[in-house]
Every structure is written in C-alpha cells, then in structure tokens.
Design a protein around this motif. Structure first.
Motif, PDB file in Angstrom:
ATOM      1  N   ARG A   1       9.336  -7.601 -12.228  1.00  0.00           N
ATOM      2  CA  ARG A   1      10.677  -7.035 -12.112  1.00  0.00           C
ATOM      3  C   ARG A   1      11.346  -7.533 -10.844  1.00  0.00           C
ATOM      4  O   ARG A   1      10.722  -7.549  -9.784  1.00  0.00           O
ATOM      5  CB  ARG A   1      10.604  -5.498 -12.081  1.00  0.00           C
ATOM      6  CG  ARG A   1      11.967  -4.822 -12.045  1.00  0.00           C
ATOM      7  CD  ARG A   1      11.841  -3.294 -11.958  1.00  0.00           C
ATOM      8  NE  ARG A   1      13.144  -2.686 -12.070  1.00  0.00           N
ATOM      9  CZ  ARG A   1      14.001  -2.549 -11.048  1.00  0.00           C
ATOM     10  NH1 ARG A   1      13.657  -2.956  -9.854  1.00  0.00           N
ATOM     11  NH2 ARG A   1      15.184  -2.001 -11.224  1.00  0.00           N
TER      12      ARG A   1
ATOM     13  N   CYS B   1       0.815  -1.221   0.000  1.00  0.00           N
ATOM     14  CA  CYS B   1       0.000   0.000   0.000  1.00  0.00           C
ATOM     15  C   CYS B   1       0.847   1.270   0.000  1.00  0.00           C
ATOM     16  O   CYS B   1       0.365   2.334  -0.365  1.00  0.00           O
ATOM     17  CB  CYS B   1      -0.955   0.004   1.184  1.00  0.00           C
ATOM     18  SG  CYS B   1      -0.121  -0.040   2.781  1.00  0.00           S
ATOM     19  N   ASP B   2       2.116   1.164   0.400  1.00  0.00           N
ATOM     20  CA  ASP B   2       3.000   2.329   0.365  1.00  0.00           C
ATOM     21  C   ASP B   2       3.742   2.442  -0.964  1.00  0.00           C
ATOM     22  O   ASP B   2       4.600   3.314  -1.128  1.00  0.00           O
ATOM     23  CB  ASP B   2       4.020   2.251   1.510  1.00  0.00           C
ATOM     24  CG  ASP B   2       3.353   2.340   2.869  1.00  0.00           C
ATOM     25  OD1 ASP B   2       2.369   3.100   2.991  1.00  0.00           O
ATOM     26  OD2 ASP B   2       3.796   1.634   3.803  1.00  0.00           O
ATOM     27  N   GLY B   3       3.444   1.541  -1.893  1.00  0.00           N
ATOM     28  CA  GLY B   3       4.152   1.531  -3.174  1.00  0.00           C
ATOM     29  C   GLY B   3       3.532   2.467  -4.184  1.00  0.00           C
ATOM     30  O   GLY B   3       2.624   3.251  -3.880  1.00  0.00           O
ATOM     31  N   LEU B   4       4.026   2.364  -5.403  1.00  0.00           N
ATOM     32  CA  LEU B   4       3.622   3.278  -6.471  1.00  0.00           C
ATOM     33  C   LEU B   4       2.914   2.488  -7.568  1.00  0.00           C
ATOM     34  O   LEU B   4       3.443   1.491  -8.069  1.00  0.00           O
ATOM     35  CB  LEU B   4       4.870   3.969  -7.043  1.00  0.00           C
ATOM     36  CG  LEU B   4       4.648   4.931  -8.208  1.00  0.00           C
ATOM     37  CD1 LEU B   4       3.814   6.137  -7.768  1.00  0.00           C
ATOM     38  CD2 LEU B   4       5.985   5.399  -8.778  1.00  0.00           C
ATOM     39  N   VAL B   5       1.719   2.954  -7.939  1.00  0.00           N
ATOM     40  CA  VAL B   5       1.013   2.363  -9.075  1.00  0.00           C
ATOM     41  C   VAL B   5       1.393   3.137 -10.328  1.00  0.00           C
ATOM     42  O   VAL B   5       1.274   4.362 -10.370  1.00  0.00           O
ATOM     43  CB  VAL B   5      -0.516   2.407  -8.851  1.00  0.00           C
ATOM     44  CG1 VAL B   5      -1.243   1.893 -10.098  1.00  0.00           C
ATOM     45  CG2 VAL B   5      -0.899   1.581  -7.630  1.00  0.00           C
ATOM     46  N   MET B   6       1.879   2.387 -11.319  1.00  0.00           N
ATOM     47  CA  MET B   6       2.222   3.002 -12.612  1.00  0.00           C
ATOM     48  C   MET B   6       1.503   2.211 -13.688  1.00  0.00           C
ATOM     49  O   MET B   6       1.898   1.075 -13.989  1.00  0.00           O
ATOM     50  CB  MET B   6       3.732   2.961 -12.836  1.00  0.00           C
ATOM     51  CG  MET B   6       4.520   3.848 -11.882  1.00  0.00           C
ATOM     52  SD  MET B   6       6.302   3.705 -12.103  1.00  0.00           S
ATOM     53  CE  MET B   6       6.598   2.124 -11.334  1.00  0.00           C
TER      54      MET B   6
ATOM     55  N   GLU C   1       4.583  -1.147  -7.737  1.00  0.00           N
ATOM     56  CA  GLU C   1       6.000  -1.282  -7.387  1.00  0.00           C
ATOM     57  C   GLU C   1       6.124  -1.308  -5.872  1.00  0.00           C
ATOM     58  O   GLU C   1       5.604  -0.425  -5.179  1.00  0.00           O
ATOM     59  CB  GLU C   1       6.805  -0.128  -7.973  1.00  0.00           C
ATOM     60  CG  GLU C   1       8.303  -0.309  -7.772  1.00  0.00           C
ATOM     61  CD  GLU C   1       9.103   0.716  -8.555  1.00  0.00           C
ATOM     62  OE1 GLU C   1       9.086   0.666  -9.792  1.00  0.00           O
ATOM     63  OE2 GLU C   1       9.734   1.576  -7.923  1.00  0.00           O
ATOM     64  N   CYS C   2       6.816  -2.312  -5.373  1.00  0.00           N
ATOM     65  CA  CYS C   2       7.012  -2.471  -3.926  1.00  0.00           C
ATOM     66  C   CYS C   2       7.862  -1.319  -3.380  1.00  0.00           C
ATOM     67  O   CYS C   2       8.867  -0.947  -3.994  1.00  0.00           O
ATOM     68  CB  CYS C   2       7.689  -3.808  -3.639  1.00  0.00           C
ATOM     69  SG  CYS C   2       8.171  -4.008  -1.907  1.00  0.00           S
ATOM     70  N   PRO C   3       7.474  -0.761  -2.233  1.00  0.00           N
ATOM     71  CA  PRO C   3       8.210   0.397  -1.716  1.00  0.00           C
ATOM     72  C   PRO C   3       9.588   0.072  -1.157  1.00  0.00           C
ATOM     73  O   PRO C   3      10.373   0.978  -0.922  1.00  0.00           O
ATOM     74  CB  PRO C   3       7.297   0.928  -0.612  1.00  0.00           C
ATOM     75  CG  PRO C   3       6.495  -0.244  -0.177  1.00  0.00           C
ATOM     76  CD  PRO C   3       6.307  -1.084  -1.407  1.00  0.00           C
ATOM     77  N   LYS C   4       9.900  -1.195  -0.940  1.00  0.00           N
ATOM     78  CA  LYS C   4      11.165  -1.524  -0.282  1.00  0.00           C
ATOM     79  C   LYS C   4      12.287  -1.805  -1.290  1.00  0.00           C
ATOM     80  O   LYS C   4      13.374  -1.280  -1.179  1.00  0.00           O
ATOM     81  CB  LYS C   4      10.972  -2.742   0.623  1.00  0.00           C
ATOM     82  CG  LYS C   4      12.179  -3.067   1.494  1.00  0.00           C
ATOM     83  CD  LYS C   4      12.283  -2.136   2.669  1.00  0.00           C
ATOM     84  CE  LYS C   4      13.380  -2.568   3.634  1.00  0.00           C
ATOM     85  NZ  LYS C   4      13.532  -1.647   4.739  1.00  0.00           N
ATOM     86  N   HIS C   5      11.989  -2.649  -2.269  1.00  0.00           N
ATOM     87  CA  HIS C   5      13.048  -3.074  -3.195  1.00  0.00           C
ATOM     88  C   HIS C   5      12.707  -2.815  -4.652  1.00  0.00           C
ATOM     89  O   HIS C   5      13.401  -3.303  -5.536  1.00  0.00           O
ATOM     90  CB  HIS C   5      13.347  -4.558  -3.013  1.00  0.00           C
ATOM     91  CG  HIS C   5      13.799  -4.908  -1.630  1.00  0.00           C
ATOM     92  ND1 HIS C   5      12.975  -5.522  -0.719  1.00  0.00           N
ATOM     93  CD2 HIS C   5      14.969  -4.721  -0.996  1.00  0.00           C
ATOM     94  CE1 HIS C   5      13.624  -5.703   0.420  1.00  0.00           C
ATOM     95  NE2 HIS C   5      14.830  -5.212   0.287  1.00  0.00           N
ATOM     96  N   ASN C   6      11.613  -2.119  -4.897  1.00  0.00           N
ATOM     97  CA  ASN C   6      11.244  -1.725  -6.257  1.00  0.00           C
ATOM     98  C   ASN C   6      10.888  -2.899  -7.164  1.00  0.00           C
ATOM     99  O   ASN C   6      10.907  -2.758  -8.382  1.00  0.00           O
ATOM    100  CB  ASN C   6      12.349  -0.874  -6.902  1.00  0.00           C
ATOM    101  CG  ASN C   6      12.797   0.259  -6.007  1.00  0.00           C
ATOM    102  OD1 ASN C   6      13.603   0.046  -5.118  1.00  0.00           O
ATOM    103  ND2 ASN C   6      12.274   1.439  -6.204  1.00  0.00           N
TER     104      ASN C   6
END
Lengths: 368, 105
Positions: B81, B54-59, B64-69
C-alpha cells in the motif's frame, strides 16, 4: 532572518535537508504498546454508519434543493448540501487517504476517490503530498500543505473560505495534469511510478466537469453545477474554518507536534463534518489511530500536551492575534504552556527555530 | 562472511499478531509473530522513510508503518500500500524450543 521561501524547490527546503530538519525523528508521548495497539485497531462499523449518514443527507438535501429550485426555500438545502460536499469531503479525503477510516481497504479507496473529486484534489497527487505533510509537518520548503504561510496572506485566506484560490489553482492544474502528467513541483514528492495515474485521474475529472458543463448548457441552467463543482465554493467555509486551526499561528521548523499543531474541542456537528480531526496534535503524533479512536487517544496522552482550546471561537481568539502579529514580525508564533505532567519541549533541539524568536503564551500576546 | 543464526528473542516475547524490534550489529530488524503462530523477520525500517516498523500495527500478515500507513506483507516483504513502493528485505527465521533465531548475512 530572511523571508521564508515555501517553494518545494527553494533554498529553505534545501537547508532543511542539509540540517536534518527534513525527515527528522519527531517527539512522541510514551504510550504503552498494549494501549496503542488497542487504539490502532480498525473497524468498518463507525465509518459505514457515518458514510451512510453523510451520503444519505447529501442526496436528501440535493433532492430538496432541486425540487425547490427557483424559490428561496431551496437556499438552506443547498447551504447544507454545500457544507457536506465542500467541507466533509475534506475530512473524508484525509482519513481515507490514511487508510484508517475503514478496516476494509476498498471502502477506504472508494470514499477517498469520491472525496478527492469533490474537494478538487487529484487523488493520486494528494496522497503523496499528504505523506510529505506528515513527514515534514510545517517544515518550510518541505511541507506542501502549509495552509497559512508567514507573513499571512489574509486576502487569500478569506478567499479560501469560498474556495476561490483553490478552485482557481485546480482547473488549470487539472488540464495541465491531463495533458502532461504532474508538474515539476509535484514530481518532487510523487514517485515516477505514479505519474501516469496522476494523468489518468486528471482526465477523468476533466471528463466529469465537461459532462456537467454540457448538461448545464443543455438545460440552460446552473443547476448541474449546484450539484457538482459549485459546492466546493459555497460549502468550503467549514473545512477552512476548522482547517486553519490545525497549525495556524503556531511554530514552524520544529519536530514536536505539540509546538506546531492544535487540539480544539468542538461541537458534535463540526466533529461529524471534520471526522474528529479537531484532535490534531494526537492525529499527527499517532497517524495510525482511526478518527473514531482519537477521543480515547486524547484522554490517554492529554497529560503530555498543551491544554486544548475549549471551542472554535477560543481557538480563533488565540490564533487570530498571532497571525496579525506575523504581518509585522514574521518570526512570531504562539507557544503554549505545557502542564506540569508533560515532558518539556526540547529547547536545545529547537533553538535554531525557537531560540531568540519572539514567542508568547495565549494570554500574553503583546499589544500591537 | 558466512551467514549466521542469531538469537533474536523468546517466542513469548511477542504476542500473536504483533512484532518487536531487534537490534544487532548496528542494524535494526523487526520480528513478527503471525496470527497462525509462525515467526518472520524483516528489516526494521520502512523503505519509504526511516521509520521503525516496531511501532506499527500488524493486521493478519500485513505490517502497517506508523508514520504514513504504508503496508508490507511481512512474509515476503512485498510493498502492498502507498506510499511504500520498495519491498522490505526479509530474513530466514527458525524456532528452536522457546527461542527465535534469524539468519543474518
């Protein structure tokens, strides 16, 4: 306390897993979702601009170095080329490895592969080692990227300014990876599905260095190595100078990046070479924020962070005495004061690591 | 136990091209609002390490996971990825009026 064992297969790593220190939940400054979404937005433009500038300068400096080869006039051009090859490649490897430098994935991957080769890191292996570095930042026995261990090995550290230990480690490892894939330690953090890729990358690197060697023998000159390989030695100093400041002299075995990472204000040239990784607390706390947005992130959360060091020299002045103290007292580290607006460090949570250990603020380092 | 439709949120709780966290029955989920207006649901934790998405980025259709992308296609759960290798579990979603429901086993 027993001496630290930094091996990834050693008892400290096992203990970190058992105690929940590994893969723990880390402290984050509260940032409103809308602000964070804006900071995380990707863009190709800043990285395309910077990449054209970087590779353009490298081509120009190398061309001048080759044209002036045999005279002293070539020296400044090789020194400048070396820093871009042997130091800027470190930050490009880093940021493109995160996938945040460019918006377009193939651009990240292309620059990542080129930078990995230049900085002498197997691109397949190191993608995973850096993931572990972010999971378990400076957790002893878990983080494979601890640059300065305790007690500090000063000879090795000084050698790193010339890339010596890294180059000595790289070539036998490259041959070993090319022959048999990842080493047993590398297999602890590289998933099995990627082992073949580690071997393929090592074979490609070996072929490039073999071709460079053949060219040097054919030309009866080290000039081909001045372009490929040697700049990792004569241009490494800048990335080591900035890199050791990231965590050097600070806490280990904690789960708050404010305790184990350092933000340092730097001049524009160093920030270009380093791609804004001087905002290192910010980067570790929010690794999805691209390098070009880190100054804005810094402004958004600085109220919750220790004051940044005002310059590279000021950061060394804080770090260096702490490293010297760690020669005698392995548990010693610098614990920076937080501003009144910050949430306090969780002393209860970090007691095992910080409890009765001798710590200090930068202006109160005990006399040696 | 029969699958159940559980109300997760209101449609306007999530901006387009964003996500929110939804906890239910001791489990955590992520509810997505895609750029084209559709809603999706996945497990709430990254399959690489237990980090809340939930802290990640929707593109687009990627989270995209907020910790390791690491990235997943949140429509299918497919890992896209590194460092993620294991697909993300997805859950059926339906919109009823202004409410978003997910089907949980």
């Amino acid at each position: 306390m027993a001496r630290r064992d930094y091996g990834l297969l050693g008892p400290d790593g096992v203990r970190a897993v058992e105690t929940g220190l590994a893969a723990a939940e880390w402290y984050h400054t509260d940032v409103p979702r809308k602000v964070m979404k804006d900071l995380m937005q990707r863009s190709d433009q800043p990285a395309i601009r910077d990449t054209i500038l970087l590779y353009g300068c490298m081509i120009a400096f190398a061309a001048a170095g080759i044209a002036l080869w045999g005279t002293w006039w070539c020296v400044p051009f090789w020194l400048a080329y070396g820093v871009l090859y042997g130091s800027a490649s470190d930050s490009r490897w880093h940021e493109c490895g995160h996938g945040t430098a460019f918006k377009t994935p193939w651009m990240n991957n292309a620059v990542y592969e080129i930078a990995s080769f230049m900085i002498m890191r197997n691109s397949a292996t190191w993608r995973w080692s850096h993931a572990r570095h972010h999971t378990d930042t400076y957790i002893v026995g878990r983080d494979p990227e601890i640059a300065i261990m305790r007690p500090p090995a000063f000879i090795k550290l000084i050698g790193s300014f010339f890339g010596i230990p890294e180059v000595i480690d790289f070539f036998p490892r490259m041959i070993r990876n090319a022959l048999s894939g990842p080493t047993p330690e590398e297999r602890t953090f590289v998933p099995q599905s990627e082992w073949g890729k580690v071997q393929r990358v090592a074979i490609i690197y070996t072929a490039i260095y073999a071709a460079t060697l053949a060219a040097a023998i054919g030309m009866q000159s080290i000039l081909p190595f001045m372009v490929i390989g040697l700049p990792r030695i004569y241009g490494a100093w800048h990335h080591v100078m900035t890199g050791v400041l990231q965590h050097g002299g600070l806490a280990d075995n904690v789960t708050d990046h404010r305790l184990n990472s350092r933000t340092v204000y730097m001049n524009p040239i160093s920030r270009f070479i380093y791609w804004n990784m001087n905002y290192h607390v910010e980067h570790h706390m929010f690794p999805m924020v691209p390098y070009h947005a880190l100054p804005r992130l810094h402004e958004a959360i600085r109220h919750d962070l220790p004051a940044p060091n005002r310059s590279i020299a000021a950061a060394f002045a804080e770090m260096w005495p702490a490293l010297r103290r760690q020669l005698a007292y392995e548990e010693f580290f610098v614990k920076r004061a937080l501003p009144p607006t910050a949430k306090p460090y969780r002393e209860d949570f970090h007691r095992a690591a910080l409890g009765d250990m001798p710590t200090t603020t930068p202006d109160a380092i005990p006399a040696e | 136990m029969m699958p159940q439709w559980i109300r997760a949120c209101a449609t306007d709780d999530i901006d387009q091209e964003d996500l929110i966290r939804f906890d239910h029955g001791g489990a955590t989920f992520a509810i997505y609002h895609s750029p084209d207006g559709a809603f999706f649901a996945t497990a709430g934790l990254c399959t690489h390490e237990n980090v809340h998405l939930c802290d990640g980025l929707v593109m687009g259709h990627l989270i995209e996971c907020p910790k390791h992308n690491g990235q997943f296609d949140y429509r299918t759960g497919e890992a896209k990825r590194a460092p993620v290798c294991v697909n993300l579990r997805t859950y059926p979603v339906r919109v009823d009026g202004s409410d978003v429901y997910i089907e949980l086993p």
